[in-house]
Design a protein around this motif. Structure first.
Motif, PDB file in Angstrom:
ATOM      1  N   LEU A 134      -0.271  -7.555   3.602  1.00  0.00           N
ATOM      2  CA  LEU A 134      -1.568  -6.906   3.610  1.00  0.00           C
ATOM      3  C   LEU A 134      -2.463  -7.546   2.554  1.00  0.00           C
ATOM      4  CD1 LEU A 134      -0.310  -3.231   3.816  1.00  0.00           C
ATOM      5  CD2 LEU A 134      -1.147  -4.644   5.689  1.00  0.00           C
ATOM      6  N   LEU A 139      -7.330  -4.079  10.285  1.00  0.00           N
ATOM      7  CA  LEU A 139      -8.126  -3.475   9.207  1.00  0.00           C
ATOM      8  C   LEU A 139      -9.598  -3.660   9.523  1.00  0.00           C
ATOM      9  CD1 LEU A 139      -6.242  -4.624   5.974  1.00  0.00           C
ATOM     10  CD2 LEU A 139      -6.189  -2.377   7.026  1.00  0.00           C
ATOM     11  N   SER A 140     -10.355  -2.573   9.486  1.00  0.00           N
ATOM     12  CA  SER A 140     -11.800  -2.631   9.688  1.00  0.00           C
ATOM     13  C   SER A 140     -12.451  -2.799   8.328  1.00  0.00           C
ATOM     14  CB  SER A 140     -12.301  -1.363  10.381  1.00  0.00           C
ATOM     15  OG  SER A 140     -11.691  -1.227  11.655  1.00  0.00           O
ATOM     16  N   LEU A 141     -13.138  -3.931   8.151  1.00  0.00           N
ATOM     17  CA  LEU A 141     -13.667  -4.282   6.832  1.00  0.00           C
ATOM     18  C   LEU A 141     -15.150  -4.583   6.921  1.00  0.00           C
ATOM     19  CD1 LEU A 141     -10.807  -6.731   5.763  1.00  0.00           C
ATOM     20  CD2 LEU A 141     -11.029  -4.329   5.129  1.00  0.00           C
ATOM     21  N   GLU A 158     -12.984  -7.584  11.542  1.00  0.00           N
ATOM     22  CA  GLU A 158     -11.702  -6.990  11.923  1.00  0.00           C
ATOM     23  C   GLU A 158     -10.601  -7.949  11.477  1.00  0.00           C
ATOM     24  OE1 GLU A 158     -11.146  -4.096  13.303  1.00  0.00           O
ATOM     25  OE2 GLU A 158     -13.269  -3.546  13.495  1.00  0.00           O
ATOM     26  N   HIS A 159      -9.807  -7.532  10.510  1.00  0.00           N
ATOM     27  CA  HIS A 159      -8.745  -8.378   9.966  1.00  0.00           C
ATOM     28  C   HIS A 159      -7.412  -7.945  10.577  1.00  0.00           C
ATOM     29  CE1 HIS A 159      -6.635 -10.924   7.100  1.00  0.00           C
ATOM     30  NE2 HIS A 159      -5.833  -9.888   6.823  1.00  0.00           N
ATOM     31  N   PHE A 172      -6.743   3.340   6.188  1.00  0.00           N
ATOM     32  CA  PHE A 172      -5.559   2.637   6.677  1.00  0.00           C
ATOM     33  C   PHE A 172      -4.351   3.547   6.556  1.00  0.00           C
ATOM     34  CE2 PHE A 172      -1.697   0.306   5.523  1.00  0.00           C
ATOM     35  CZ  PHE A 172      -1.534  -0.492   6.646  1.00  0.00           C
ATOM     36  N   ILE A 192      -3.386  -7.869  10.978  1.00  0.00           N
ATOM     37  CA  ILE A 192      -2.236  -7.921  10.080  1.00  0.00           C
ATOM     38  C   ILE A 192      -1.103  -8.654  10.762  1.00  0.00           C
ATOM     39  CG2 ILE A 192      -0.579  -6.543   8.768  1.00  0.00           C
ATOM     40  CD1 ILE A 192      -2.673  -4.329   8.694  1.00  0.00           C
ATOM     41  N   TYR A 199       0.856  -1.181   0.000  1.00  0.00           N
ATOM     42  CA  TYR A 199       0.000   0.000   0.000  1.00  0.00           C
ATOM     43  C   TYR A 199       0.889   1.227   0.000  1.00  0.00           C
ATOM     44  CZ  TYR A 199      -3.797  -3.133   1.386  1.00  0.00           C
ATOM     45  OH  TYR A 199      -4.711  -4.135   1.442  1.00  0.00           O
ATOM     46  N   LEU A 224     -12.976  -1.245   3.065  1.00  0.00           N
ATOM     47  CA  LEU A 224     -12.454  -0.619   4.275  1.00  0.00           C
ATOM     48  C   LEU A 224     -13.486   0.341   4.855  1.00  0.00           C
ATOM     49  CD1 LEU A 224      -8.768   0.219   3.283  1.00  0.00           C
ATOM     50  CD2 LEU A 224      -9.522  -1.491   4.896  1.00  0.00           C
ATOM     51  N   ASP A 231      -0.860   0.679  11.341  1.00  0.00           N
ATOM     52  CA  ASP A 231      -2.066   0.058  11.883  1.00  0.00           C
ATOM     53  C   ASP A 231      -1.913  -1.456  11.886  1.00  0.00           C
ATOM     54  OD1 ASP A 231      -3.083   2.563  12.098  1.00  0.00           O
ATOM     55  OD2 ASP A 231      -4.389   2.423  10.325  1.00  0.00           O
ATOM     56  N   GLN A 287     -10.972   5.388   2.864  1.00  0.00           N
ATOM     57  CA  GLN A 287     -11.937   4.583   3.614  1.00  0.00           C
ATOM     58  C   GLN A 287     -12.700   3.611   2.725  1.00  0.00           C
ATOM     59  OE1 GLN A 287     -14.600   6.952   5.947  1.00  0.00           O
ATOM     60  NE2 GLN A 287     -15.979   5.265   6.407  1.00  0.00           N
TER      61      GLN A 287
END
Length: 1732
Positions: A62, A41-43, A52-53, A34, A55, A6, A30, A38, A12
């Motif tokens: 990612l 990840l809020s997905l 909530e993923h 991000f 990392i 990334y 997302l 962080d 977002q």
């Protein structure tokens, strides 16, 4: 491969891919931006759930980003901005499930997904659409890859190869078949048309003997094949060669559950009822062990019997004779019987076969071997030691294995023999310039139990994958070097270590071969050697934890565990030597030939071992299967490396064979194993996205500020990119293209979308302000107008109220009167109806009663008769039963007596045992001879049936040809009747309209209900008449189209016949002459003598012609010098010559009728018999000819004497006197009578001679008929090819005889002409001598009148060839002066026809007309590609046809003429038949004109109508395909626009108008061209996904409007061309209309009336958004459209028929030109013509 990096902050709403155990990858969005650092990840998933993923901090991997919607569905996977596994899988899924597209590019690889459904994308129209196209110009297709290989081969003169791979059921065989069909279609030639058919015919044979049903595929290829298709210098197929690899022989004797053996065995069982297979004594497939083990005897949708017919047809086409085919099927039948041989165990180490096994007996009978030998050696084996040889018994298991090994060996040998035979048939007939190889090979395989076959298959895939990786890497590096991009070595996964593990020294195969050479080698010891040697030395080799009889190899696709059971046995592939020796003793030639190859290999090996002399017991070692496969694989790799490869990877989407259903897990496994993801990884490692400078500026020019735009595109793009992307490493500038790293195109798309969004906001703000102001002003103006109109309306309403009141009173009065009268009439009608119903009811009752009584009597009579018959039958059965019992009792007594006699002679039999053996031997010999006799009789009967069928087929073809020939006049009559009916309907309609107007004027009813009813009645009648007219016109067009299609087929056959005849005349003149002379003389003549005789005959003919010419010139000179002859005598001689000519013509006609009556009998070869109809016709015609001749002689005698008397009296009246001059006149009259009598006698003798000649010809016809009958009887006994040759030879002989007869007849006529000329000359001299010396000459002043021409051109006989050479053959349109009269050649030829008609010379008329037709056809054939020439002769042929009509004397045509033109009508001949012939000629030239224009327009249509963007803008532009950006140097050709097409159309139209072509023909030609433009454009639109967008629809609509404007400019709006463009216009509107709601679906179905349902669905599936504001068409909406279109009764074709031709009509157009006013220009060199 996964680039999950990334760059800075991720917004977002960004979308990513998450791993999933079921769907492999799932899409998520997302919910929070991000930032680097962080950990979570809020997905939000697509179903709305929040996730909530976390990392992984160690790997910092990612989730991969998702591509923009604009790039989803790309034709090329490498064009995606983010290149990783989920992007590839999602793109394939969208194309396959949503758009129903099965082909996708992945760099140089074509990914083909099996749809498990038939698709209309492989027709001939699709092949022609892809032919000549550049790879990437159209949607991905297997034909595009084939065209690329074909074009590279033709352009670079380099061999090509197409590698098709994939697992079983993925569609490899079908893809390879389509590639072969493409090559056969695009390279087809008329000279060698059957080579392509033979190449395609090899497919059903190889599928029958090498394909079988498996659990994964109903038609799985169980072998690999490589087909080399050879091409000559003209890129035409000249032959092919096939190589096969690793046939699965174990399937012959074993099939797993749910699978079948090879198709050919089931086809043979399904056809066992045929007479030729009766001797095989086969039954259904369920009765044989080798076909019923899988318990799957049939395949759904497959007819084995029909496939057998197709296989036999292919075998015949490939040169397999009937005997070869029967031998092949005989071996297969023997294998079927051999599989049912039962072996019984006698002990643990011994077994036996019972002596009465039916299947073994049939095997021995079919193979021609001894039953005892085969039964013995199946259960025994011969062992050899150093000193002795002994026989050992075999156990039941070993015997069964030996039986199966022999069956596999025989089938493998048969398979190889078939392949070799096909190669011999397809061998290259000429020098091969290049070839294209098609490799159809098995893909990577892994099962629950993997054996030796899977090991070899995966080894081959390792080699192919290595070659593929090296080729992809090489192309990638070459691209960077061409563009001068700095590059570093790209790392790719090299599978060389795995290959070395398998094939290197002390590798798996080497250890396997070594173990096979061991005396006591086994699978277990071999596996232990593998563990010891390879386990710790190679990381690609591993050992299972729970097994000691298996090993694991880590392949490039996956790790595979192999079970070692059977490896050694399959690698050895041994067969008991004694079995082979038994088979070698067979009398079956094919079987012995199959075993010769093995004997040769064994002998060569044994001789080598003898030379070595390593020991007394040296063994013969043959090559193992693994060694053979490794060597063939090495040769294959060398072959592929020497060619330019093209890759096709076939994917199996699911295991349930569900149509258009993709299982992600199965698809990802195959993508990993076939190298597609490796291609993506190599591309992603460098710069995957590549744009030319012009394409980049065209797409992203909106991001460049106006002040940064420069004249140089390259510098402008560089300046813009430096400001848009800060990191210089993310892109590189090449010589012609810009290279981007992964993800940069998506970043630029985001910037572009944001720029457009801001622009849209600004535009909306300004537009809304303008709309609000316009709305206010419009409302103010509307208020004022409304006030004015409301006040006026109130006044009008008051006046209307007064009128209505008065009208209501009148209406009430009339209505009440009408209601009362109607009620009275209704009551009266009801009473009459009731009375009629009651009376009819009473009558029916009485009728039914009588009928019932009569039927009762009939039933009683039938029942009584039936009872009597039943009673008689019972009595008869009882009598028969008693008789049978009595006879049975007598038979039993006779049997007992015979048994007693048999017991008494047993001792005598024992004494004569030797004699009985001799008798048995004699009986066996007799049986053998009887068997051979039966086989010969069977072959003879089959041959007779074949001959009878061929004779029947030829007769049927002749009858069909005669039927079609007879249908043409009937079709013309129907066409004329339809015209008359149409005219009658039109006149009736006019009369009805006129009568209605008169009635309306006379009767003026009240303007209420009565007027309305009359109006409705008239409208209904007019609508009915219009509907009738439409129906009649439709039927007329259908009949015309059918007739013209028949005509075009006839013309094509004529052209092909002419080409073949020219070729035959050029190639075999000497041979034909020899054959003709040999058949005429019926004796053997030497070739030099024949050639000398021919040259001598030609010299004599030339000398004769020269002498005749000299004689004619001298006679003309003498005639010019001589004085004027007496006019009366000249008239007499002219009359005599005319009478002789007319008598000669009449006799010729009688002779023709005689011949016709001969040929009209029961058969074309049967001579007339006395008393038959032809014989009576001949006699009657001869009698009539004699009577008519006598009458003509008397009339001629009287007429001539009368003319002589009048002439003599006229010229000599003033000289007669009483001094004896009257006596002198009388003597002259007697002399004239004597002359006439002599002439009459000469005519009588000539007539007698002609009658004798006719009789001799009749006898000759009889003899010829007898010879033809004899020849036909002899030819029926010959094979088919010999029959054709015999027929051709006989026809040539017949034509030669006729030519000789005609030459003799011509010589006789020439002699007669010379004699008549001499007589004429002598008569002239005699008349000159007898004429009076003294005549009174009165000098009179002669005034020359002005010559009045009759509109004719006089020419001499024989000048037709010179006339047509100057006027047709050598004439070019430009050589005719522009100021000269239009249609001048047509007028000149017609004026010559008028002269021939004027002199009543039928031969001249027919000769000139036929020669004109032949000459025009020849010009069109030679210069058919020159539009000006074709249009010129189309105009002149049409005008000549109009002249034949205008001057025919028919009132329908002459009513348009002037009185002077009516004087020029034909007087002696009626040429209506030639009107039809010239009408056909006009149609032929018109079709050539259309073909010529289509050939010139075809290269312009796609570029001008689709590719060129007339309106440049952001909505019309679309990112170019990666395939089209693949070349390093962009091909900047001259832009072809719609204006180019319009200019070409204007040239065509101008040429047609310049030559004054009929306006109706011009209109029809323009309509046909517009249909062609529409069809080509729409077909390419349906095959190009990048063209289906909203902006492209707008541009297509604009270009269609330009074409319509051109029609209006040329005054052709009503010619039907606009209607021909309607499908294209509706397709453009379909791209622009809304496609969301059910109402939109209804509107689409109503709007697209000219498009078929598949075309509408295809356009919706291909619709691709160009910008972010557009949306794709949902599958639900497409399903709604399909439901609405299901009830349409129209063709379901996808492509428009480009070759479709509208039926042509040729209306009559009279000419105002008068024939006598036509002047011939000197430039035409027609000085030998004289105006009359």
């Amino acid at each position: 491969m996964n680039q999950h990096v990334y760059f800075g902050l991720v917004p977002q709403s960004a979308r990513v891919w998450l791993p999933d155990p079921e769907e492999v990858w799932r899409s998520a969005e997302l919910t929070r931006a991000f930032t680097p650092g962080d950990q979570v990840l809020s997905l939000r998933l697509e179903d709305g759930s929040v996730l909530e993923h976390r990392i992984d901090l160690k790997s910092n991997r990612l989730p991969p980003l998702r591509n923009p919607n604009l790039l989803v569905g790309e034709n090329d996977l490498t064009a995606l901005s983010y290149l990783h596994e989920p992007a590839v899988l999602h793109n394939l899924k969208v194309r396959f499930t949503d758009s129903k597209l099965i082909y996708t590019y992945c760099g140089i690889v074509l990914v083909a997904i099996n749809p498990y459904s038939s698709l209309p994308i492989y027709e001939a129209d699709i092949i022609h659409a892809y032919s000549g196209q550049t790879l990437g110009d159209m949607d991905p297709h297997i034909f595009a890859v084939a065209e690329e290989a074909y074009k590279n081969m033709a352009r670079d003169e380099r061999n090509q190869s197409v590698i098709v791979s994939g697992e079983s059921g993925a569609g490899k065989t079908v893809s390879a078949k389509y590639v072969m069909r493409y090559f056969a279609t695009v390279s087809r030639s008329s000279v060698q048309a059957n080579v392509e058919d033979k190449v395609l015919a090899s497919n059903p044979i190889m599928e029958a003997i090498g394909n079988a049903k498996t659990t994964r595929n109903d038609n799985s290829s169980r072998f690999g094949k490589y087909i080399e298709i050879g091409f000559d210098k003209k890129n035409r197929i000249i032959g092919a060669m096939m190589k096969t690899y690793l046939l699965e022989k174990s399937r012959v004797v074993f099939q797993p559950l749910g699978e079948r053996n090879y198709h050919i065995l089931y086809q043979l069982c399904a056809s066992s009822h045929l007479p030729e297979f009766k001797d095989f004594k086969l039954s259904c497939a369920d009765d044989y062990l080798c076909t019923n083990q899988g318990q799957c005897l049939a395949i759904e949708g497959v007819d084995d019997a029909a496939d057998m017919t197709e296989t036999r047809r292919a075998l015949t086409l490939l040169g397999f004779s009937d005997s070869d085919q029967m031998s092949l099927f005989r071996i297969l039948a023997a294998i079927l019987h051999f599989s049912n041989v039962e072996v019984k165990a006698q002990s643990a180490d011994s077994s036996s076969i019972t002596p009465d096994q039916h299947h073994l007996a049939m095997f021995c009978e079919l193979m021609g071997v001894a039953y005892q030998d085969m039964a013995y050696w199946l259960c025994h084996r011969k062992l050899r030691t150093a000193t002795e040889t002994f026989v050992k018994t075999l156990s039941k298991v070993s015997a069964v294995n030996g039986r199966d090994a022999l069956a596999k060996h025989i089938y493998a040998k048969l398979f190889g023999w078939i392949v070799d035979s096909i190669n011999r048939t397809l061998k290259f007939a000429a020098t091969r310039r290049c070839f294209i190889g098609i490799l159809d090979i098995y893909g990577f395989e892994t099962f629950d139990v993997n054996s030796f076959e899977q090991f070899c298959i995966n080894y081959a895939n390792e080699k192919l994958q290595q070659q593929f990786n090296l080729h992809v890497f090489k192309l990638e590096q070459e691209e960077y070097m061409k563009e001068e991009i700095p590059w570093s070595l790209i790392d790719f996964s090299d599978n060389e270590p795995c290959i070395r593990l398998i094939e290197a020294r002390m590798g798996v195969l080497d250890l396997l071969d070594e173990e096979c050479r061991m005396p006591k080698g086994s699978d277990d010891t071999w596996v232990q050697k593998l563990y010891t040697t390879l386990l710790k030395q190679n990381v690609h080799f591993d050992k299972p934890r729970l097994s000691n009889t298996a090993f694991i190899i880590h392949h490039f696709a996956d790790k595979v565990e192999y079970q070692c059971d059977g490896f050694l046995e399959k690698n050895k592939d041994t067969v008991n030597e004694e079995h082979i020796n038994v088979l070698k003793m067979s009398k079956f030639d094919l079987l012995v030939m199959l075993l010769e190859e093995q004997e040769t290999d064994t002998n060569s090996t044994s001789s080598t071992s003898k030379r070595c002399r390593q020991g007394p017991a040296s063994k013969v070692h043959k090559k193992t299967v693994g060694l053979q496969f490794r060597q063939s694989l090495t040769l294959l790799m060398d072959m592929l490396n020497a060619t330019t490869p093209h890759y096709v990877r076939c994917i199996k989407p699911n295991d349930q064979k569900a149509p258009f259903t993709l299982e992600p897990m199965r698809t990802v496994q195959q993508l990993r194993s076939c190298g597609v993801l490796e291609t993506i990884r190599i591309s992603a490692a460098g710069y995957p996205s590549r744009w030319t400078y012009q394409e980049f500026f065209k797409r992203y020019g909106v991001l460049v500020r106006q002040k940064d735009v420069q004249t140089n595109f390259n510098q402008t793009c560089k300046t813009a990119l430096e400001k848009l992307i800060e990191d210089r490493d993310k892109y590189q500038f090449g010589r012609t293209k810009i290279f981007f790293r992964a993800g940069q195109v998506a970043y630029l798309e985001d910037l572009r979308s944001e720029k457009l969004r801001l622009a849209c906001v600004s535009i909306q703000k300004t537009l809304r302000c303008w709309l609000a102001r316009k709305k206010y002003l419009r409302m103010r103006r509307s208020a004022v107008v409304l006030q004015k109109h409301v006040r006026a309306q109130q006044a009008c309403r008051f006046v209307r109220l007064l009128r209505w009141t008065n009208a209501a009173v009148v209406i009430q009065k009339n209505v009440r009167m009408w209601a009362g009268r109607r009620a009275y009439q209704r009551e009266r009608s009801a009473a009459v109806t009731i009375q009629g119903c009651f009376r009819s009811y009473k009558a029916r009752q009485s009728y039914y009663k009588l009928l019932y009584e009569q039927k009762t009597v009939v039933i009683q009579s039938w029942v009584r008769g039936w009872l009597a018959r039943k009673r008689h039958q019972r009595y008869l059965a009882a009598v028969v039963l008693l008789q049978s019992c009595v006879r049975r009792l007598g038979a039993r007594r006779e049997l007992k007596r015979l048994r007693a006699e048999a017991r008494s002679v047993e001792h005598f039999k024992k004494l004569n045992v030797g004699m009985e053996n001799k008798i048995m031997q004699l009986q066996r010999r007799i049986d053998q001879q009887q068997k051979e006799h039966r086989e010969a009789s069977v072959r003879q009967s089959a041959l007779e049936k074949t001959q009878a069928a061929e004779q029947k087929r030829l007769r049927g073809a002749e009858l069909d040809a005669l039927t079609k020939a007879h249908r043409i006049p009937s079709l013309l009559e129907q066409l004329a009747s339809l015209h008359r009916e149409l005219d009658a309907v039109g006149r009736e309609k006019e009369e009805q309209a006129r009568a209605h107007q008169e009635h309306t004027l006379k009767v003026r009813p009240h303007p209420t209900h009565t007027h309305y009813n009359c109006f409705v009645f008239v409208v209904a009648e007019s609508q009915a008449a219009l509907e009738t007219n439409r129906q009649l016109e439709k039927e007329l067009l259908e009949e015309r189209a059918h007739y013209q299609s028949l005509l075009s087929e006839h013309l094509q056959l004529e052209e092909r016949h002419g080409d073949l005849q020219d070729k035959m005349n050029r190639s075999s003149d000497v041979t034909l002459c020899c054959c003709v002379l040999q058949d005429v003389t019926r004796a053997a003549v030497d070739m030099p003598v024949l050639l000398k005789l021919q040259r001598k005959v030609k010299e004599l003919e030339e000398e004769k012609r020269s002498l005749f010419g000299q004689l004619n010139r001298r006679e003309e000179a003498e005639q010019e010098k001589s004085k004027t002859v007496n006019r009366a005598e000249l008239d007499t001689e002219a009359l005599k010559r005319q009478e002789l000519e007319s008598e000669n013509k009449r006799l010729k006609q009688d002779l023709g009728s005689l011949r016709k009556s001969l040929t009209d009998d029961s058969g074309p070869l049967a001579p007339p018999k006395p008393g038959s109809m032809p014989y009576n016709v001949l006699l009657e015609q001869l009698d009539c000819s004699n009577e008519e001749l006598e009458m003509r002689k008397e009339e001629v005698l009287l007429l001539r004497s009368h003319m002589v008397r009048q002439t003599a009296f006229k010229h000599k009246l003033h000289t007669l006197n009483e001094d004896g001059e009257l006596w002198l006149a009388y003597e002259g009259l007697k002399e004239t009578n004597r002359v006439l009598e002599g002439l009459l006698q000469d005519q009588g003798r000539a007539h007698q001679q002609e009658v004798q000649e006719v009789r001799r010809e009749l006898l000759g016809v009889k003899e010829e008929s007898g010879r033809q009958q004899q020849l036909l009887a002899q030819s029926l006994l010959l094979p088919k090819e010999a029959q054709v040759e015999a027929c051709l030879q006989h026809e040539i002989t017949r034509l030669a005889n006729e030519n000789l007869d005609l030459m003799e007849r011509q010589e006789g006529q020439d002699k007669t002409v010379r004699v008549l000329k001499q007589q004429l000359k002598s008569y002239a001299e005699r008349l000159e001598e007898q004429s009076t010396v003294s005549q009174i000459g009165i000098p009179v002043n002669i005034t020359r009148k002005e010559k009045v021409f009759q509109g004719m051109l006089e020419y001499k006989e024989g000048d037709e060839s010179m006339l047509l050479k100057n006027l047709v053959v050598d004439l070019t349109p430009r050589s005719v002066a522009v100021s000269s009269l239009p249609w001048l050649p047509a007028y000149i030829i017609f004026m010559c026809i008028r002269y021939a008609d004027h002199i009543n010379d039928e031969e001249r008329v027919s000769t000139l007309l036929n020669s004109t037709i032949i000459s025009i056809k020849g010009v069109i054939k030679r210069r058919g590609k020159d539009f000006e020439t074709v249009s010129f002769w189309l105009a002149n042929a049409g005008r000549f046809l109009h002249c034949l009509r205008q001057y025919s004397g028919d009132e329908d045509f002459t009513k348009h003429n002037t009185p002077r033109q009516n004087e020029h009508c034909l007087t002696n001949f009626e040429l209506s038949g030639y009107q039809q012939v010239f009408g056909d000629l006009v149609i032929q030239i018109y079709q050539q004109l259309i073909k010529c224009t289509q050939d010139q327009l075809l290269p312009l249509i796609v570029a001008g109508m689709l590719e060129h963007e007339t309106a440049q803008g952001v909505l019309g532009s679309m990112p170019a395909s990666q395939r089209k950006r693949g070349a390093s140097v962009a091909e900047e050709a001259d832009a072809v626009t719609v204006e180019t097409i319009l200019q070409q159309l204007s040239l065509f139209h101008g040429a047609m108008r310049q030559h004054d072509m009929d306006q109706e023909l011009v209109r029809q030609a323009v309509r046909q061209l517009f249909h062609f433009i529409c069809a080509v454009t729409l077909n390419h639109l349906l095959l190009r996904k990048d063209m289906c967008s909203w902006g492209k629809g707008l541009q297509i609509r604009y270009k269609a409007w330009q074409l319509e404007e051109w029609l209006m400019e040329k005054e052709l709006s009503d010619c039907g061309a606009k209607e021909a463009l309607e499908p294209l216009v509706q397709a453009a509107q379909l791209l622009q209309i809304n496609k969301k709601t059910p109402a939109d679906a209804q509107a689409i179905c109503a709007m697209c009336s000219a498009l078929t349902a598949p075309q509408i669905v295809k356009v919706l599936n291909l619709y691709t958004p160009v910008i972010e504001f557009e949306e794709r068409v949902s599958p639900t909406f497409i399903a709604t459209i399909q439901d609405l279109l299901r009830d349409r009764s129209e063709p379901t074709t996808l492509m428009m028929d480009v070759k479709s031709v509208f039926p042509i009509s040729i209306p009559f157009v009279p000419s105002l030109v008068v024939m006598d006013a036509i002047q011939i220009p000197a430039s035409l060199h027609l000085g030998f013509l004289t105006r009359v």
